[in-house]
Design an enzyme around this catalytic site. Structure first.
Site, PDB file in Angstrom:
ATOM      1  N   LYS A 175      64.034  75.930  63.880  1.00  0.00           N
ATOM      2  CA  LYS A 175      62.987  76.914  63.564  1.00  0.00           C
ATOM      3  C   LYS A 175      63.193  77.392  62.122  1.00  0.00           C
ATOM      4  CE  LYS A 175      61.676  81.575  63.505  1.00  0.00           C
ATOM      5  NZ  LYS A 175      61.040  81.418  62.201  1.00  0.00           N
ATOM      6  N   GLU A 224      75.493  83.350  59.149  1.00  0.00           N
ATOM      7  CA  GLU A 224      75.675  83.571  57.712  1.00  0.00           C
ATOM      8  C   GLU A 224      74.655  84.611  57.311  1.00  0.00           C
ATOM      9  OE1 GLU A 224      77.903  82.700  55.696  1.00  0.00           O
ATOM     10  OE2 GLU A 224      78.876  81.183  56.939  1.00  0.00           O
ATOM     11  N   CYS A 267      72.145  84.428  48.826  1.00  0.00           N
ATOM     12  CA  CYS A 267      73.172  85.265  49.464  1.00  0.00           C
ATOM     13  C   CYS A 267      74.346  85.400  48.524  1.00  0.00           C
ATOM     14  CB  CYS A 267      73.740  84.669  50.734  1.00  0.00           C
ATOM     15  SG  CYS A 267      72.655  83.761  51.696  1.00  0.00           S
ATOM     16  N   GLU A 323      72.476  95.154  50.188  1.00  0.00           N
ATOM     17  CA  GLU A 323      71.918  93.908  49.676  1.00  0.00           C
ATOM     18  C   GLU A 323      70.439  94.109  49.378  1.00  0.00           C
ATOM     19  OE1 GLU A 323      71.424  90.384  52.254  1.00  0.00           O
ATOM     20  OE2 GLU A 323      72.335  89.255  50.615  1.00  0.00           O
TER      21      GLU A 323
HETATM   22  C1  UN1 Z   1      72.511  80.993  49.980  1.00  0.00           C
HETATM   23  O1  UN1 Z   1      72.051  81.726  49.126  1.00  0.00           O
HETATM   24  O2  UN1 Z   1      72.383  81.242  51.192  1.00  0.00           O
HETATM   25  O3  UN1 Z   1      76.371  78.725  46.177  1.00  0.00           O
HETATM   26  C2  UN1 Z   1      73.148  79.700  49.689  1.00  0.00           C
HETATM   27  C3  UN1 Z   1      75.165  78.768  45.969  1.00  0.00           C
HETATM   28  C4  UN1 Z   1      74.289  77.732  46.634  1.00  0.00           C
HETATM   29  C5  UN1 Z   1      73.992  78.091  48.046  1.00  0.00           C
HETATM   30  C6  UN1 Z   1      73.531  79.501  48.271  1.00  0.00           C
HETATM   31  N1  UN1 Z   1      74.974  76.469  46.615  1.00  0.00           N
HETATM   32  O4  UN1 Z   1      74.659  79.600  45.273  1.00  0.00           O
END
Ligand code: UN1
Length: 494
Positions: A174, A249, A283, A384
């Site tokens: 999904k 995550e 992230c 965040e």
């Molecule tokens: C994310 O933002 O969930 O390390 C992943 C990084 C990328 C992946 C980010 N390779 O910024």
């Protein structure tokens, strides 16, 4: 008329049973790119059913054969990289070079995971008995539910699907409603690569109509989720009550520490890239700078100048350095946080407003924003934001920087700029995050190293790296007694 796309269930492309659809649009200009199925629990049921039916045969397909399909998928991705990147920029907004990087992560993951088809290593060990063999092997678990975000619409699904499939699981996928087209391409690539019907099923639609039934379905023992902390914790609570395995995550509040001996030009460039690349929607994005007091003022000046110099625009334009935010809701969220920053007494040194001149008015653009004089416990320094907002906090020494870094509820990535090797090693030891960088920003994780975070970022799992199979396999310990007599463990030793 925009193209109409379908779910992929049991090897067939089908509309939602209800026939309902939702629109996918380009955040740079509002253009409608396609209509996707607004699926409901009945569609999820069909997909889980198909995945459960496909599991027995896929589980028994030799792993090297499974891996060949991943390899072919990787080759197709590589051949179509530019086209996929353009489609991603159109639906997600990130600039073309970054979209290409996202596709490249998918290609790398396909090849990395395919290698597991000829490894999937187990462990043999001596038995405590004579004439007895002991080993442990990895086994697949069953139907895996994969729920993914919009910020890496290609890479993140591959981090989950490739390891799940090579290990012998089947999947129901999904994707986020903001980026359905890349998920559609990914499923099509697997189909073209020869994946048997039902091994991967794709269901478009909302969290409540598609995600929730997937989480609740008793035929789905494993869930892998990347996305917001709020949604992730909800999934974890509900799935935990059902005894499921959940890999999460979630958020990050990643800091770059800049010490007084740092190369400031390099640190500035790296911070700008980490904070404003992908418009701050990673992230791993840097959203806090912990600047040593001796370099604080100069660094703030450099960051403000750099942020103001970044060119906003449609990511398809090679001159654009920062694309739009994903949707209007994100623009409002960023604007709310900027107001919070003002109210908390932080000093705005760049940005702080949506960008609306000319063609930008049609899209979700926001000026790269830098606040200085931010208290370490201010909301803009701890929550965040997931947008182009950077907070600079003044620190007096290394120990204080480490303390502030580690006080975050999140623990995904962190970084230190220093030329002192002793300090670098102390940082590698003391920064409590799943990823630590030295003299590099907080983004740019490579797929052959474990990816994930400590504390509130996740729940102890790591994706990719040498850990890629862990969320999707169980360990089975097997004993073979070839002595021809009953040997009683722990008893026959005398
Ligand atoms: C994310 O933002 O969930 O390390 C992943 C990084 C990328 C992946 C980010 N390779 O910024």
């Amino acid at each position: 008329m925009a193209q109409t796309f379908h779910n992929f269930i049991g090897g067939r492309w089908v509309p939602a049973r209800s026939g309902r659809t939702f629109a996918n649009s380009n955040p740079a200009n509002g253009e409608v790119l396609g209509e996707f199925p607004a699926s409901a629990p009945e569609d999820v049921n069909d997909a889980v059913e198909a995945a459960a039916r496909a599991y027995p045969a896929w589980r028994l397909t030799p792993a090297p054969r499974r891996a060949e399909i991943l390899l072919r998928a990787g080759e197709i991705m590589r051949a179509r990289k530019q086209e996929l990147a353009r489609a991603m920029t159109r639906e997600m907004g990130k600039v073309l070079a970054e979209a290409g990087g996202d596709v490249q992560e998918g290609i790398d993951m396909a090849f990395h995971a395919a290698g597991e088809g000829r490894r999937l290593h187990g462990v043999t060990t001596p038995s405590e008995m004579p004439d007895k063999w002991a080993m442990s092997v990895r086994v697949p678990i069953g139907v895996v539910g994969v729920i993914t975000p919009w910020n890496f619409p290609f890479a993140i699904p591959t981090w989950k699907l490739m390891p799940a499939l090579v290990a012998g699981n089947t999947a129901v996928f999904k994707p986020a409603t903001d980026t359905p087209e890349l998920a559609w391409h990914l499923a099509g690539i697997f189909e073209q690569a020869g994946l048997p019907a039902g091994v991967l099923n794709l269901v478009f639609g909302s969290g409540s109509q598609v995600g929730d039934p997937l989480v609740a379905d008793p035929r789905v023992p494993v869930l892998s989720f990347t996305g917001s902390t709020e949604v992730g914790l909800g999934i974890s609570t509900r799935a935990g009550a059902l005894g499921k395995r959940v890999a999460l995550e979630m958020g990050g509040k990643n800091a770059v520490i800049v010490m007084d001996d740092a190369d400031l030009a390099l640190a500035t460039e790296a911070i700008l890239w980490s904070a404003f690349g992908t418009t701050g929607q990673r992230c791993t994005a840097c959203s806090r700078v912990l600047a040593h007091e001796r370099v604080h003022d100069e660094l703030v000046q450099r960051l403000a100048d750099g942020a103001r110099g970044l060119k906003l625009g449609d990511g398809l334009d090679p001159a654009s350095q920062v694309g739009p935010l994903i949707n209007r809701g994100q623009v409002e969220r960023v604007q709310d946080y900027v107001k919070i920053g003002f109210d908390e007494g932080a000093k705005l040194v760049a940005g702080g407003v949506p960008a609306t001149e000319g063609a930008l008015a049609k899209g979700c653009f926001y000026r790269p924003t830098v606040f200085a004089g931010v208290r370490p416990d201010a909301r803009i320094a701890v929550e965040e934001i997931f947008g182009p907002v950077l907070s600079v906090v003044r620190v007096t020494d290394f120990a204080e920087a480490v303390r502030i870094n580690n006080a975050s509820r999140f623990g995904l990535s962190s970084s230190i700029f220093t030329r002192d090797v002793n300090r670098a090693f102390a940082a590698m030891r003391d920064l409590d995050t799943g990823i630590v960088y030295v003299n590099h920003g907080t983004t740019g994780a490579e797929i052959h190293l474990p990816f994930g975070g400590m504390r509130g970022t996740g729940n102890g799992h790591r994706e990719a790296g040498h850990t890629l199979l862990d969320p999707f396999t169980e360990w089975k310990s097997v004993y073979v007694d070839f002595s021809g007599r009953l040997q009683r463990a722990q008893i026959d030793r005398g």
